[in-house]
Every structure is written in structure tokens, then in C-alpha cells.
Design a protein around this motif. Structure first.
Motif, PDB file in Angstrom:
ATOM      1  N   GLN A 338      12.871   4.572  -1.619  1.00  0.00           N
ATOM      2  CA  GLN A 338      12.817   3.541  -0.584  1.00  0.00           C
ATOM      3  C   GLN A 338      14.139   3.412   0.167  1.00  0.00           C
ATOM      4  O   GLN A 338      14.169   3.312   1.391  1.00  0.00           O
ATOM      5  CB  GLN A 338      12.453   2.197  -1.212  1.00  0.00           C
ATOM      6  CG  GLN A 338      11.012   2.100  -1.691  1.00  0.00           C
ATOM      7  CD  GLN A 338      10.726   0.797  -2.409  1.00  0.00           C
ATOM      8  OE1 GLN A 338      11.589   0.228  -3.073  1.00  0.00           O
ATOM      9  NE2 GLN A 338       9.518   0.306  -2.281  1.00  0.00           N
ATOM     10  N   ASP A 377       2.917   1.263  -6.551  1.00  0.00           N
ATOM     11  CA  ASP A 377       3.768   1.401  -5.364  1.00  0.00           C
ATOM     12  C   ASP A 377       4.444   2.768  -5.320  1.00  0.00           C
ATOM     13  O   ASP A 377       4.580   3.376  -4.251  1.00  0.00           O
ATOM     14  CB  ASP A 377       4.812   0.278  -5.290  1.00  0.00           C
ATOM     15  CG  ASP A 377       5.484   0.014  -6.636  1.00  0.00           C
ATOM     16  OD1 ASP A 377       5.228   0.770  -7.591  1.00  0.00           O
ATOM     17  OD2 ASP A 377       6.243  -0.965  -6.733  1.00  0.00           O
ATOM     18  N   TYR A 380       1.852   5.485  -4.173  1.00  0.00           N
ATOM     19  CA  TYR A 380       1.620   5.543  -2.730  1.00  0.00           C
ATOM     20  C   TYR A 380       2.833   6.104  -1.987  1.00  0.00           C
ATOM     21  O   TYR A 380       2.689   6.715  -0.925  1.00  0.00           O
ATOM     22  CB  TYR A 380       1.245   4.160  -2.199  1.00  0.00           C
ATOM     23  CG  TYR A 380      -0.145   3.749  -2.620  1.00  0.00           C
ATOM     24  CD1 TYR A 380      -1.251   4.519  -2.271  1.00  0.00           C
ATOM     25  CD2 TYR A 380      -0.361   2.613  -3.380  1.00  0.00           C
ATOM     26  CE1 TYR A 380      -2.538   4.167  -2.665  1.00  0.00           C
ATOM     27  CE2 TYR A 380      -1.646   2.241  -3.782  1.00  0.00           C
ATOM     28  CZ  TYR A 380      -2.725   3.030  -3.424  1.00  0.00           C
ATOM     29  OH  TYR A 380      -3.983   2.684  -3.824  1.00  0.00           O
ATOM     30  N   ARG A 381       4.031   5.913  -2.546  1.00  0.00           N
ATOM     31  CA  ARG A 381       5.227   6.503  -1.945  1.00  0.00           C
ATOM     32  C   ARG A 381       5.221   8.025  -2.074  1.00  0.00           C
ATOM     33  O   ARG A 381       5.657   8.736  -1.175  1.00  0.00           O
ATOM     34  CB  ARG A 381       6.486   5.940  -2.623  1.00  0.00           C
ATOM     35  CG  ARG A 381       6.863   4.547  -2.171  1.00  0.00           C
ATOM     36  CD  ARG A 381       7.518   4.598  -0.806  1.00  0.00           C
ATOM     37  NE  ARG A 381       7.948   3.271  -0.372  1.00  0.00           N
ATOM     38  CZ  ARG A 381       8.573   3.043   0.782  1.00  0.00           C
ATOM     39  NH1 ARG A 381       8.820   4.049   1.595  1.00  0.00           N
ATOM     40  NH2 ARG A 381       8.921   1.821   1.126  1.00  0.00           N
TER      41      ARG A 381
END
Length: 534
Positions: A338, A377, A380-381
Motif C-alpha cells: 500500500q 484486503d 484483493y491487493r
């Protein structure tokens, strides 16, 4: 640390430079040879040749006339937004390869971003100096200055020239900065032409399939089956982007080869390609391996160590078996994906990296998400652009192509003639389900080449689990089983030789047609399957 910046035009000898030449000897070094230096640089560039050979000569001239300790010329690749050392003096090839920067990163990146020259009076005091190449040593180079100027043509900034050495006079630093700006102006056109050629080459490569009639195929992957052609198209599409790729497939299908192909065909293939198997190490050391650690961070940490993310900066990090990471490690990986930043174990310093992430697994991550063993999460990344590699049993004729490849490779390694794979052995290779996929086929062929005699690989040279037709004849491996396999091979080879003609096959084997018929029944061989074979 305050930087000294200048924006003096570089399209001609500036008044500062012209005036300084007359009294440069009073600054501690004589610069009376600057005019010959600039003249020689101009001649080298005008002579043509490859940009690499031209820049090497330019750097040699700079070392001779300016007494630089190190020098580098970087190029800015807009397509992947990275700055690479193209040629250097005083750096080893390994050190130069590490010199990859993003715009705004370090002194070189700041020069690209601001389009202004920078003088660093003392490298040791400047926080922007990253020493990414690892060539700088505080003890020996602590008093060095660094000068970096942009290479600009029109409105485009295309790279930098940087030099490192000791200066005893600030005026001399400014004088050499002016010299570098003139050299940058002289080489700017050659640099621009080189970068344009690179763009054109990439464009041609990207459009070879639709316009040239040739389909894209990675050089490191073997196989032409329809299922693999689909994989090749996906590799081609995603290679030129910086998208995160999730490579899926059973163990042994070649996920690492696909990751390598994506890296090699990307715009930034010159950067490092770092592999890390998430299942190969215990959880206690995963974090240290990925993010690095400081000296004394834990028992056994006797020195600072860079992690895989640092090593992959400017290139690609391939995380194999990512499904094996613990939830704790998954959380830390999510943050790096991220924010593109992390801390070494035992450090509060935040490090930023420019890394493309490729991940692979044989596990069903969506099912793991439902079970709570894989973070949704993170899934999906990673699952931005999934590529599923088909198992070997679904690749048809690729089995024979791969078998021939491994046959030739292992024969070469063992220094023997390439053996012929007999028809029964080929049939067994095609009929087997290959639970271990390409890796299993590779091991089978290595064994077969070792066992092959008289220039042939027969079915009895293959492992017992590949021989379901005659495996039921005996409960265990023994003389009868081996003789049965030899007999089976001789019969099927004769049927193939005479295209299923039982009479001619029996005559060839020196036996009656009835005796051959009994053996066909014993081994459950249908002679009709061999009609039309050659």
C-alpha cells in the motif's frame, strides 16, 4: 544540508566559465586545459558510434582533465519512471547496477525532478546522499564533494552527469559545474536519439504480433499449446505495466518462469529480479528476510542486513508460495504494497522502495479468505491481474516438446548422444497424468537419459508409476515385471513399425500370429491404435 543550485544556460560557454579559465590556476588547480577538454568531447560525440562507447570516452576525458574520483552519467526512462546509471567511472559493474533512482529520490532524483544542478560541498553531511551504489566509504571519501547537472534538450530532462572528488576551493566547484553543464549540452542530442531509439524498439516489440504476424512468446518458456498461447498473451499485456500480478497453478507448472518472463519483458528489465520463497523459512525469520534488520536487533544479528525489498528496489520482487505466509507477515506485506515503505527489524527509520511485486501460489486464496487464514484486503491487493498456468496434463503436445528438450539437455550435460525416445515410452509420457507437472517430467527424463542404452529410451527406463498397462501383472518389482516391460516395448514398437499389421509384426518378432495375439490380449494392446502411425 543546504544545496548550491544554479540555472545557468548550457547552450554555450557561459561568461562565468570563460572568465574563470583565465585565473583558474589561482584556485589551487590549473584549468588551462578546459578548452581542449570541451573540444575533445565535441569531437567524440560528433564521431558517432553507440551511446555507451561515446559516454565511456567522455568519462575518461573528464577523469583526465578534472581528476574526478568517480563519475556517472544516468538516463531517465520515462516509461517506467526510473533513473539508471548508463555509464560510469570508478564504479564496478555491480555497483553501477545498483544505481537506480526514482525522480525526487536522492541527489540524482532531485536534479531530474527540479531540472536544476546541485553542488553538495560535503557528501558526508548531506541526508539526500543515499550511497545506493555502495561505492562511497566515510573513512576514505568523507571530504568528497558531489556535483550533479541535468542533461536537458528543449523541455525534456533526459538524465544527469555527476562527479565526485575533493575540492579545496568553492570557486573551483562552481567552475567545474559550468564545465559539466557544457558537456551535458554537447551530449544532449546523442542521449535524446538513444532514448528515442529505445522507445521505438519497445513499440516495435509490443506490436510484433498484430503487424508482423509473429506471436509473442517468452524466450524462457517452452511449449506451443493453445492453453499456453493464452498465458503468453496475458504475459505480453501485463509486462509493460507496473501492475501487481498473481500467478496461480499447481506445484511444478513453472510459475517462477512466468514471473521471470514478465520481468524480462518489462520496461525496467535492467533492474534486479529478486526471488523469495515464503514457505522456505520459519515464521520467526520471515520479517527479517523481507525487510532486513539492524545490528543487534535480535540474537545473531551481528551486522545490518538489507531485506529482499531493499534488494529489489528499482526492479521486481517475486514472492513465491505467498499463501504460506502467517497472518502477521501478511499484515506487514499489505502495508508495504500500500505505502511502498517499511522499517528494518530493530529500526525506526522508514525506508521507501520502488518495487514491482509478483506473487505466486498453488493454494486457493479465495477459499483461504473464507476460512480466515488469508487476509481479504491482501488478497484483493495481490489479485489485480491473475494468470493461471495450466497443468502439464492439459498441455497436449507440449509434453513431447518438453520431453525432447529435457532429453537433449541432460544428454549434453552427461556428454552422451541424444537418445531416441521409443514409441511405447512416448505413449506412456502422453498418457500419464503428471501430478508433479513440468518438474516431474524433468526428473523423469534425467533418470531416463542416465538409464538409456544403445541410443534408445524404452518404457522400462521410465518409473514404474508411468506404466499402468503392465503394472497389474506383478505385485512387486522383480524379474517378471522387468521382462514384461521389455516384451511390451518390443511388441508395441513392432506394431508401430508396421502400422498395426499383426501378421508382419509377428513375422518381425519371429513368432506366430496366434502367439502375438495372445500377448496382445495379455497386455491389453489394441493393434488398431497403431494404424496410420509411422
Amino acid at each position: 544540508m543546504r544545496h548550491e543550485k544554479t540555472a545557468v544556460a548550457a547552450n554555450a560557454l557561459s561568461p562565468v566559465l570563460t572568465g574563470a579559465l583565465s585565473f583558474s590556476c589561482r584556485l589551487g588547480e590549473c584549468r588551462s586545459e578546459l578548452m581542449p577538454l570541451l573540444s575533445e568531447v565535441s569531437k567524440v560525440v560528433s564521431a558517432g558510434g553507440s551511446l555507451s562507447s561515446t559516454l565511456k570516452l567522455v568519462l575518461e576525458l573528464m577523469q583526465k582533465h578534472l581528476q574526478v574520483k568517480r563519475a556517472m552519467i544516468t538516463l531517465y526512462d520515462v516509461s517506467c519512471d526510473q533513473i539508471f546509471i548508463h555509464e560510469s567511472y570508478g564504479l564496478s559493474p555491480e555497483e553501477a547496477e545498483k544505481g537506480v533512482y526514482a525522480p525526487g529520490e536522492g541527489i540524482t532524483g532531485k536534479v531530474i525532478e527540479t531540472r536544476q544542478s546541485i553542488i553538495v560541498p560535503h557528501i558526508a553531511d548531506d541526508p539526500l546522499f543515499l550511497n545506493r551504489t555502495g561505492s562511497w566509504d566515510r573513512q576514505h571519501d568523507g571530504q568528497h564533494s558531489f556535483i550533479c547537472v541535468p542533461i536537458i534538450r528543449g523541455l525534456k530532462v533526459m538524465g544527469t552527469i555527476g562527479i565526485e572528488r575533493i575540492y579545496h576551493n568553492a570557486q573551483l566547484r562552481f567552475l567545474d559545474l559550468e564545465v559539466l553543464r557544457v558537456i551535458a549540452a554537447i551530449i544532449a542530442q546523442a542521449v535524446e536519439l538513444h532514448l528515442l531509439e529505445r522507445v521505438q524498439q519497445k513499440t516495435v516489440q509490443a506490436h510484433t504480433a498484430p503487424h508482423g504476424g509473429e506471436k509473442f512468446k517468452p524466450a524462457n518458456i517452452i511449449g506451443n499449446s493453445r492453453t499456453m498461447q493464452h498465458v503468453y498473451r496475458l504475459i505480453e499485456k501485463v509486462s509493460h505495466a507496473r501492475t501487481t500480478v498473481l500467478i496461480l497453478g499447481e506445484s511444478g507448472v513453472g510459475k517462477e518462469r512466468v514471473a521471470t518472463a514478465i520481468h524480462q519483458n518489462s520496461h525496467c528489465s535492467g533492474g534486479p529480479f529478486i526471488r523469495f520463497n515464503c514457505a522456505s523459512l520459519p515464521e520467526s525469520v520471515i520479517e527479517s528476510e523481507l525487510f532486513g534488520h539492524e545490528k543487534g536487533a535480535f540474537t545473531g544479528a551481528i551486522s545490518r542486513r538489507a531485506g529482499r525489498f531493499e534488494e529489489a528496489d528499482g526492479g521486481t520482487l517475486f514472492l513465491d508460495e505467498v499463501g504460506e505466509l502467517s497472518l502477521s507477515a501478511q499484515s506487514k506485506l499489505l502495508r508495504v504494497i500500500q505505502e511502498r515503505s517499511f522499517e528494518r527489524v530493530g529500526s525506526n527509520e522508514t525506508l521507501s522502495v520502488n518495487v514491482r511485486i509478483l506473487a505466486a501460489t498453488h493454494r486457493d486464496l479465495s477459499e483461504m479468505v473464507e476460512q480466515g487464514t488469508f487476509r481479504e484486503d491482501l488478497y484483493y491487493r495481490l489479485n489485480v491481474f491473475p494468470i493461471t498456468i495450466p497443468p502439464l496434463r492439459e498441455r497436449g503436445s507440449d509434453i513431447l516438446i518438453l520431453a525432447d528438450h529435457f532429453n537433449a539437455r541432460f544428454a549434453s550435460e552427461q556428454g552422451v548422444e541424444v537418445p531416441t525416445i521409443a514409441t511405447p515410452a512416448l505413449n506412456m509420457l502422453l498418457n500419464y497424468t503428471w501430478p508433479g507437472n513440468v518438474r516431474e517430467l524433468e526428473n523423469v527424463m534425467e533418470r531416463a537419459v542416465l538409464l538409456a542404452d544403445e541410443g534408445f529410451i524404452h518404457s522400462y527406463h521410465l518409473p514404474i508409476n508411468l506404466q499402468p498397462i503392465i503394472d497389474h501383472l506383478t505385485e512387486q518389482e522383480g524379474l517378471e515385471a522387468r521382462l514384461a516391460r521389455v516384451e511390451y516395448d518390443l511388441i508395441t514398437e513392432a506394431l508401430a513399425k508396421f502400422q498395426g499389421n499383426v501378421s508382419r509384426a509377428a513375422s518381425y518378432l519371429n513368432m506366430t500370429r496366434r502367439a502375438l495375439g495372445l500377448r496382445l490380449e495379455k497386455y491389453q494392446i489394441n493393434y488398431k491404435h497403431y494404424r496410420g502411425q509411422t
